[in-house]
Design an enzyme around this catalytic site. Structure first.
Site, PDB file in Angstrom:
ATOM      1  N   LYS A  72     -63.186  89.728 -19.912  1.00  0.00           N
ATOM      2  CA  LYS A  72     -64.150  88.708 -20.353  1.00  0.00           C
ATOM      3  C   LYS A  72     -64.846  88.150 -19.121  1.00  0.00           C
ATOM      4  O   LYS A  72     -64.180  87.747 -18.157  1.00  0.00           O
ATOM      5  CB  LYS A  72     -63.386  87.604 -21.091  1.00  0.00           C
ATOM      6  CG  LYS A  72     -64.145  86.309 -21.322  1.00  0.00           C
ATOM      7  CD  LYS A  72     -63.301  85.347 -22.138  1.00  0.00           C
ATOM      8  CE  LYS A  72     -63.933  83.968 -22.195  1.00  0.00           C
ATOM      9  NZ  LYS A  72     -63.261  83.067 -23.126  1.00  0.00           N
TER      10      LYS A  72
HETATM   11  C1  R5P Z   1     -62.122  80.304 -20.086  1.00  0.00           C
HETATM   12  O1  R5P Z   1     -61.518  80.492 -19.073  1.00  0.00           O
HETATM   13  C2  R5P Z   1     -61.362  79.908 -21.278  1.00  0.00           C
HETATM   14  O2  R5P Z   1     -60.859  81.003 -21.952  1.00  0.00           O
HETATM   15  C3  R5P Z   1     -62.108  78.937 -22.123  1.00  0.00           C
HETATM   16  O3  R5P Z   1     -61.235  77.973 -22.602  1.00  0.00           O
HETATM   17  C4  R5P Z   1     -62.919  79.448 -23.245  1.00  0.00           C
HETATM   18  O4  R5P Z   1     -62.686  80.760 -23.563  1.00  0.00           O
HETATM   19  C5  R5P Z   1     -64.334  79.208 -22.961  1.00  0.00           C
HETATM   20  O5  R5P Z   1     -65.139  79.507 -24.042  1.00  0.00           O
HETATM   21  P1  R5P Z   1     -66.617  78.953 -24.059  1.00  0.00           P
HETATM   22  O6  R5P Z   1     -67.071  78.892 -22.637  1.00  0.00           O
HETATM   23  O7  R5P Z   1     -67.395  79.940 -24.854  1.00  0.00           O
HETATM   24  O8  R5P Z   1     -66.571  77.609 -24.697  1.00  0.00           O
END
Ligand code: R5P
Length: 270
Positions: A174
């Site tokens: 990711k």
């Molecule tokens: C990133 O390191 C973490 O996994 C986050 O808590 C999360 O996945 C972030 O998702 P978003 O940036 O789409 O809110």
């Protein structure tokens, strides 16, 4: 890759389109009660039918997600942490055992790596260890290329981080969208999903999604841009349309507005 591992991964990255919409709700592991996730169960329940996979912590999964309601939704559980927004974020470790991941019947485990950060070595070795465990039990590992305070979201850095994650054995990665994103996906030998990032206007989030897919991502692992949207249920459907149907951001935004209006009417009738 053995049968079990491939089977689990194909629950997340759908074989019919080769794409996925993961719903990230793991923010609390370092942010505490994030806006939109204060009552995590209430936020997650209506989104579950539209998520190809859910990415929670094991705590939220156990306490806030009905196992029967989520039986059709693969889980990629966060397995790293140990710090908070107040401390040094990159100072992370593995926070759950593979045995517990299996007990939770998940389809993958996720861990953050901080390439270039103070704890680069530890987080990379943690990834390798989790991959060893994953290989032993047939569990895919998602490496999250977390960006520390001083690290830039550019292709040079993100391609370095993604490639290292893949070299250490991560089954998918990711990362953030950036300029020259093709360079990141093109040099990473395992599937890449785009991280959502901070909340931006819905149309912009759909544009970002479309650019990531065109740039070679297999999908998104999006949190705030879905659950902090004016209408999260409409937004996840619009994101799905871009990811799975290559719908243009403009059309997907029209779809979003249409579903939002219809949901508003339904609520008004109650
Ligand atoms: C990133 O390191 C973490 O996994 C986050 O808590 C999360 O996945 C972030 O998702 P978003 O940036 O789409 O809110």
């Amino acid at each position: 890759m053995d049968w079990g591992l491939k089977n689990r991964l194909s629950r997340v990255i759908k074989p019919d389109t080769g794409r996925c919409v993961m719903l990230a709700v793991d923010h609390g592991y370092f942010l505490g009660p994030t806006t939109g996730l204060e009552d995590a169960g209430k936020t997650i329940a209506p989104l579950l039918p539209y998520a190809d996979a859910l990415m929670p912590t094991r705590g939220v999964l156990r306490a806030c997600v009905d196992p029967a309601q989520a039986q059709g939704t693969p889980i990629v559980v966060r397995a790293s942490g140990g710090n908070s927004i107040i401390g040094e974020l990159s100072d992370e470790d593995i926070t759950m055992s593979m045995e517990d991941a299996l007990r939770l019947n998940v389809s993958g485990v996720a861990l953050s790596i901080y390439v270039g950060g103070e704890y680069q070595h530890r987080t990379l070795v943690n990834l390798a260890r989790l991959v060893d465990e994953g290989q032993r039990y047939g569990m895919p590992v998602l490496a999250v290329t977390a960006v520390g305070k001083d690290l830039g979201k550019d292709a040079r850095y993100l391609s370095l981080a993604c490639r290292i994650a893949a070299e250490l054995g991560a089954h998918f990665v990711k990362t953030y969208y950036c300029k020259d994103f093709e360079r990141v996906t093109g040099t990473c030998p395992v599937p890449v999903v785009m991280a959502g990032g901070k909340k931006i206007p819905e149309l912009d989030a759909l544009k970002l999604t479309s650019k990531a897919i065109k740039g070679g991502a297999v999908g998104v692992d999006m949190g705030r841009n879905i659950f902090q949207a004016d209408d999260p249920v409409a937004m996840i459907q619009a994101v799905r349309a871009v990811v799975h149907q290559n719908m243009s951001p403009k059309k997907a935004h029209d779809l979003y507005r249409g579903i939002k209006a219809s949901n508003k009417r339904k609520r008004g009738r109650k």
